[in-house]
Design a protein around this motif. Structure first.
Motif, PDB file in Angstrom:
ATOM      1  N   ILE A   1       0.825  -1.289   0.134  1.00 38.94           N
ATOM      2  CA  ILE A   1      -0.035  -0.019   0.066  1.00 38.94           C
ATOM      3  C   ILE A   1       0.795   1.090   0.156  1.00 38.94           C
ATOM      4  O   ILE A   1       0.746   2.228  -0.687  1.00 38.94           O
ATOM      5  N   VAL A   2       1.773   1.251   0.790  1.00 36.49           N
ATOM      6  CA  VAL A   2       2.767   2.542   1.109  1.00 36.49           C
ATOM      7  C   VAL A   2       3.442   2.645  -0.426  1.00 36.49           C
ATOM      8  O   VAL A   2       3.690   3.877  -0.981  1.00 36.49           O
TER       9      VAL A   2
ATOM     10  N   CYS B   1       0.492   9.457  -1.496  1.00 35.01           N
ATOM     11  CA  CYS B   1       0.425  10.348  -0.285  1.00 35.01           C
ATOM     12  C   CYS B   1       0.971   9.694   1.048  1.00 35.01           C
ATOM     13  O   CYS B   1       1.577   8.606   0.881  1.00 35.01           O
ATOM     14  N   LEU B   2       0.910  10.400   1.957  1.00 35.40           N
ATOM     15  CA  LEU B   2       1.327   9.960   3.338  1.00 35.40           C
ATOM     16  C   LEU B   2       0.635   8.597   3.658  1.00 35.40           C
ATOM     17  O   LEU B   2      -0.735   8.868   3.692  1.00 35.40           O
ATOM     18  N   VAL B   3       1.235   7.450   4.287  1.00 38.73           N
ATOM     19  CA  VAL B   3       0.637   6.385   4.534  1.00 38.73           C
ATOM     20  C   VAL B   3       1.072   6.408   6.227  1.00 38.73           C
ATOM     21  O   VAL B   3       2.293   6.273   6.262  1.00 38.73           O
TER      22      VAL B   3
ATOM     23  N   PRO C   1       9.716   7.455   1.716  1.00 41.93           N
ATOM     24  CA  PRO C   1       9.429   8.815   1.900  1.00 41.93           C
ATOM     25  C   PRO C   1       8.168   9.080   2.547  1.00 41.93           C
ATOM     26  O   PRO C   1       8.106  10.175   3.148  1.00 41.93           O
ATOM     27  N   ASN C   2       7.129   8.534   2.117  1.00 46.73           N
ATOM     28  CA  ASN C   2       5.830   8.758   2.482  1.00 46.73           C
ATOM     29  C   ASN C   2       5.270   7.843   3.648  1.00 46.73           C
ATOM     30  O   ASN C   2       3.948   8.025   3.930  1.00 46.73           O
TER      31      ASN C   2
ATOM     32  N   VAL D   1       9.162  15.600   6.523  1.00 50.26           N
ATOM     33  CA  VAL D   1       7.677  15.237   7.093  1.00 50.26           C
ATOM     34  C   VAL D   1       7.415  15.587   8.381  1.00 50.26           C
ATOM     35  O   VAL D   1       6.602  16.501   8.611  1.00 50.26           O
ATOM     36  N   ALA D   2       8.504  15.382   9.280  1.00 53.47           N
ATOM     37  CA  ALA D   2       8.369  15.858  10.880  1.00 53.47           C
ATOM     38  C   ALA D   2       8.490  17.373  10.701  1.00 53.47           C
ATOM     39  O   ALA D   2       7.742  18.013  11.608  1.00 53.47           O
ATOM     40  N   GLU D   3       9.273  17.801  10.040  1.00 54.61           N
ATOM     41  CA  GLU D   3       9.312  19.240   9.930  1.00 54.61           C
ATOM     42  C   GLU D   3       8.249  20.184   9.636  1.00 54.61           C
ATOM     43  O   GLU D   3       7.747  21.279  10.141  1.00 54.61           O
TER      44      GLU D   3
END
Length: 353
Positions: free
Chosen positions: A176-177, A182-184, A206-207, A234-236
């Motif tokens: 799926i990832v 998109c982000l998973v 990266p997602n 992502v965290a930033e």
């Protein structure tokens, strides 16, 4: 007739219901997937001595730098890959706010209800992937088709899943990832009870985003500490959404304390796993009850009449969770794994229903 106050709120807010849970303090509490033991007196005394030294008049840092550094070393990632907040629910809300406003949020059905609640509050369409009815396994082909068709802005996958308790394979999740654009978000709230994590896969994808909490395996549900692990970018970006000071000085100190005493919590987790297996075996002997496999600290089971069973258990002094209002969960209840004597009381009451 509409209240005049309603004109002040968005339609999405007016349509939704607040997350609520009835309280029955007189009963044995087996309804919220909590660790069954509070800290023993000697550890609480040690903790309180630490808290006494905290300057309560001072603001915490915008993010708990020391806790991020320590957690990063424990996980083998960089501190910049981690964001803490006042419970993982806050991070779920922030992720949706950062990625999906009047967009599309994909979730499993059934799964943790907060994903859907928060998605709808921000005007999103919720795309549901019904799990296979027999065993709540993941229908990979259907998931791929929905990803291609709906192009979600973000996907939430709990592993182990709640409220079903089953574990999805690493291979299925990573497929799926790979397919998603998109982000998973893989919510690993219960990973200490399953020992399966996708942490090593963050370097490849990266997602991929992981959610963790101190509420389950560290027994700190009342303290509210959750965190995200992802790529640094992502965290930033998520840090722009999270409110400043979203983890109190007290919560940070207690989280440090829990990390200082990981061996104690590991013994409790091992007991919970042993008790879970004993409960599953005992429940499967009972007639007219279907018990589902669990890799978490709770067990899902189906009875003839969930409402009647819930009420009879409550009358016997046992509080479980009625989850029969969700997809494929007709007449299903969920019980948390408690102390051995609490589990025995539950099994005795269930056998008499």
């Amino acid at each position: 007739m509409k209240s005049p106050i309603s004109r002040y709120f968005r339609p999405e807010v007016l349509r939704e219901h607040a997350y609520t849970l009835a309280s029955h303090p007189e009963a044995i509490k087996l309804n919220q997937n909590e660790l069954p033991y509070d800290l023993p007196p000697e550890l609480k005394e040690e903790l309180f001595s630490r808290l006494q030294a905290l300057p309560f008049q001072r603001y915490p840092l915008p993010q708990p730098i020391a806790l991020k550094q320590r957690t990063a070393e424990m996980l083998g990632v960089k501190p910049g890959q981690i964001q803490f907040a006042n419970g993982s629910n806050v991070i779920i809300q922030a992720l949706i706010l950062a990625t999906a406003l009047r967009g599309r949020v994909m979730v499993l059905d059934p799964t943790f209800s907060v994903y859907e609640i928060e998605a709808k509050l921000f005007g999103n369409r919720v795309v549901k992937i019904p799990l296979n009815e027999k065993d709540f396994s993941l229908p990979i082909a259907k998931a791929f088709a929905q990803i291609k068709k709906t192009k979600p802005n973000i996907i939430f996958l709990a592993n182990p899943n709640a409220p079903t308790g089953n574990l999805f394979s690493e291979e299925a999740l990573l497929e799926i990832v790979t397919r998603a654009r998109c982000l998973v978000v893989v919510d690993e709230a219960y990973f200490q009870f399953s020992q399966l994590t996708l942490l090593a896969q963050l370097k490849r994808f990266p997602n991929l985003v992981l959610l963790r909490t101190f509420s389950k395996g560290f027994g700190l549900g009342g303290v509210r500490v959750g965190y995200l692990v992802a790529r640094e970018a992502v965290a930033e970006n998520l840090s722009k959404i999270l409110l400043p000071y979203c983890l109190s000085t007290v919560s940070e100190s207690i989280a440090h304390f829990a990390l200082d005493h990981q061996e104690y919590f590991k013994t409790i987790i091992a007991e919970v796993i042993r008790e879970r297996e004993k409960m599953v075996a005992a429940m499967r002997v009972l007639p007219k009850i279907k018990v589902f496999d669990s890799a978490a600290n709770f067990i899902l089971f189906r009875v003839k009449n969930a409402k009647a069973c819930f009420e009879r258990l409550l009358k016997a002094g046992i509080l479980v969770r009625n989850v029969s209002d969700r997809g494929h969960l007709k007449n299903c209840l969920r019980v948390s794994v408690g102390k051995p004597e609490e589990n025995e009381a539950f099994l005795h009451a269930l056998s008499a229903v």
